[in-house]
Each structure stands twice: as structure tokens, then as C-alpha cells.
Design a protein around this motif. Sequence first.
Motif, PDB file in Angstrom:
ATOM      1  N   LEU A   1       0.818  -1.219   0.000  1.00 47.93           N
ATOM      2  CA  LEU A   1       0.000   0.000   0.000  1.00 47.93           C
ATOM      3  C   LEU A   1       0.852   1.270   0.000  1.00 47.93           C
ATOM      4  O   LEU A   1       0.322   2.371  -0.119  1.00 47.93           O
ATOM      5  N   GLY A   2       2.166   1.126   0.136  1.00 44.98           N
ATOM      6  CA  GLY A   2       3.065   2.274   0.105  1.00 44.98           C
ATOM      7  C   GLY A   2       3.286   2.926   1.456  1.00 44.98           C
ATOM      8  O   GLY A   2       3.721   4.076   1.527  1.00 44.98           O
ATOM      9  N   LEU A   3       3.016   2.202   2.526  1.00 44.08           N
ATOM     10  CA  LEU A   3       3.190   2.759   3.872  1.00 44.08           C
ATOM     11  C   LEU A   3       4.075   1.858   4.729  1.00 44.08           C
ATOM     12  O   LEU A   3       3.694   1.445   5.822  1.00 44.08           O
ATOM     13  N   GLY A   4       5.269   1.586   4.254  1.00 44.66           N
ATOM     14  CA  GLY A   4       6.200   0.773   5.025  1.00 44.66           C
ATOM     15  C   GLY A   4       6.874   1.585   6.118  1.00 44.66           C
ATOM     16  O   GLY A   4       6.519   2.744   6.382  1.00 44.66           O
ATOM     17  N   LEU A   5       7.849   0.987   6.748  1.00 45.78           N
ATOM     18  CA  LEU A   5       8.548   1.613   7.866  1.00 45.78           C
ATOM     19  C   LEU A   5       9.139   2.966   7.487  1.00 45.78           C
ATOM     20  O   LEU A   5       9.060   3.930   8.263  1.00 45.78           O
ATOM     21  N   LYS A   6       9.695   3.066   6.298  1.00 46.44           N
ATOM     22  CA  LYS A   6      10.288   4.338   5.853  1.00 46.44           C
ATOM     23  C   LYS A   6       9.251   5.463   5.881  1.00 46.44           C
ATOM     24  O   LYS A   6       9.507   6.556   6.391  1.00 46.44           O
ATOM     25  N   GLN A   7       8.076   5.187   5.343  1.00 44.58           N
ATOM     26  CA  GLN A   7       7.013   6.207   5.318  1.00 44.58           C
ATOM     27  C   GLN A   7       6.513   6.504   6.732  1.00 44.58           C
ATOM     28  O   GLN A   7       6.245   7.654   7.063  1.00 44.58           O
ATOM     29  N   TYR A   8       6.408   5.476   7.559  1.00 48.00           N
ATOM     30  CA  TYR A   8       5.999   5.695   8.947  1.00 48.00           C
ATOM     31  C   TYR A   8       6.961   6.667   9.640  1.00 48.00           C
ATOM     32  O   TYR A   8       6.536   7.600  10.316  1.00 48.00           O
ATOM     33  N   LEU A   9       8.241   6.426   9.465  1.00 51.83           N
ATOM     34  CA  LEU A   9       9.240   7.287  10.113  1.00 51.83           C
ATOM     35  C   LEU A   9       9.193   8.711   9.566  1.00 51.83           C
ATOM     36  O   LEU A   9       9.299   9.682  10.323  1.00 51.83           O
ATOM     37  N   GLU A  10       9.022   8.841   8.251  1.00 56.31           N
ATOM     38  CA  GLU A  10       8.931  10.174   7.646  1.00 56.31           C
ATOM     39  C   GLU A  10       7.710  10.940   8.147  1.00 56.31           C
ATOM     40  O   GLU A  10       7.777  12.142   8.384  1.00 56.31           O
ATOM     41  N   LEU A  11       6.597  10.248   8.325  1.00 53.32           N
ATOM     42  CA  LEU A  11       5.350  10.877   8.763  1.00 53.32           C
ATOM     43  C   LEU A  11       5.245  10.978  10.287  1.00 53.32           C
ATOM     44  O   LEU A  11       4.353  11.639  10.804  1.00 53.32           O
ATOM     45  N   ASN A  12       6.142  10.305  10.998  1.00 53.64           N
ATOM     46  CA  ASN A  12       6.171  10.265  12.454  1.00 53.64           C
ATOM     47  C   ASN A  12       4.887   9.710  13.063  1.00 53.64           C
ATOM     48  O   ASN A  12       4.461  10.112  14.139  1.00 53.64           O
ATOM     49  N   HIS A  13       4.241   8.808  12.361  1.00 55.17           N
ATOM     50  CA  HIS A  13       3.156   8.052  12.974  1.00 55.17           C
ATOM     51  C   HIS A  13       3.054   6.680  12.323  1.00 55.17           C
ATOM     52  O   HIS A  13       3.542   6.476  11.218  1.00 55.17           O
ATOM     53  N   ALA A  14       2.469   5.765  13.081  1.00 53.33           N
ATOM     54  CA  ALA A  14       2.413   4.369  12.649  1.00 53.33           C
ATOM     55  C   ALA A  14       1.175   3.719  13.247  1.00 53.33           C
ATOM     56  O   ALA A  14       0.566   4.238  14.176  1.00 53.33           O
ATOM     57  N   MET A  15       0.851   2.563  12.702  1.00 50.14           N
ATOM     58  CA  MET A  15      -0.256   1.770  13.222  1.00 50.14           C
ATOM     59  C   MET A  15       0.328   0.681  14.124  1.00 50.14           C
ATOM     60  O   MET A  15       1.285  -0.004  13.740  1.00 50.14           O
ATOM     61  N   VAL A  16      -0.258   0.536  15.327  1.00 45.21           N
ATOM     62  CA  VAL A  16       0.180  -0.495  16.255  1.00 45.21           C
ATOM     63  C   VAL A  16      -1.017  -1.341  16.660  1.00 45.21           C
ATOM     64  O   VAL A  16      -2.132  -0.835  16.809  1.00 45.21           O
ATOM     65  N   ALA A  17      -0.780  -2.631  16.834  1.00 46.56           N
ATOM     66  CA  ALA A  17      -1.854  -3.546  17.230  1.00 46.56           C
ATOM     67  C   ALA A  17      -2.246  -3.281  18.679  1.00 46.56           C
ATOM     68  O   ALA A  17      -1.384  -3.164  19.547  1.00 46.56           O
ATOM     69  N   VAL A  18      -3.554  -3.179  18.907  1.00 42.19           N
ATOM     70  CA  VAL A  18      -4.042  -2.978  20.273  1.00 42.19           C
ATOM     71  C   VAL A  18      -4.969  -4.105  20.730  1.00 42.19           C
ATOM     72  O   VAL A  18      -5.245  -4.227  21.925  1.00 42.19           O
TER      73      VAL A  18
END
Length: 149
Positions: A42-59
Amino acid sequence: MSAIFDLRLEVRPEHIDQLGHVNNVIYVQWMQDVATRHVDVLGLGLKQYLELNHAMVAVEHHVQYRKAAFEGDQLILRTWLDAIDSLYLSRQYVFYRPEDHSVLFVAKTKWACVEINTGRPKRMSPTFMHAYQPLSAQVNPLDFTHDYT
């Protein structure tokens, strides 16, 4: 690109527990693996997470083990998104044996968006909202005649 993502794998000796079938913990690892691969597509790997400073985490996980898998079995790990709002998304999984269409495992995970630096909840950016789209109600993810690999 399909909203359903399939990952093929073969059950290896290291997946097997003392009872001779895939260990329950391995299924949870596979959930993480297939979700990560889907997010990459989908184009939202770790690199994009770090650039955007947010990520999805399992809750939260809900899992159901239906049938055993054994060494040498060919499996398809299927996943898709089924709901999204500004803070959370829901991902579903079905792992099955394509040879006989036996469903071995079903699960659902609730993911939360967090700011990486603080770990606090954060509203999803437009980038996330655009990439993370729920599966259309017209698509049946349990139709195993379609291969999404």
C-alpha cells in the motif's frame, strides 16, 4: 491493486510444535508478517511511517484456530481492511489451504494510529486515510477461487 492481499507460504519444520502441527504463536507471527507485507504494498512501510512520524500499532487481537496445519502444507495467508476511522482500523485475516480450501485460522486485529516519538494516539494523516481503504461489501474475501498473490 486489490484491497485483498494474499501471501503464499509453505509450513516449515520450525513452525511445528511438540504435537506435530503449527504452533499457535506462529499464526500470530504470520498475522504480523502478512499485515506488514500488505502495508508495504500500500506504500506505507517503515520508511514512510518514520517520515510521517506516525504508525499503526496492534491494540487488540481476536483469533480462532479451526484446523491444524502440518509441515509441508502450502498455505495462503489472506488479509484485508474492513473498517477505518481517524484513529483506528480493523484488519481481518483468513489463513487457508488452497489445495482443499480448508480454513485453518481466522482473526481480526484492531490497530491504533500513534505518534512514533511519543507513543500517543494520533489522528491518521490524509496519506494514511487514502492508503487504508476498507474492502468493498461487494467483494467476498472467502471466495477462494480468486488468487490475490
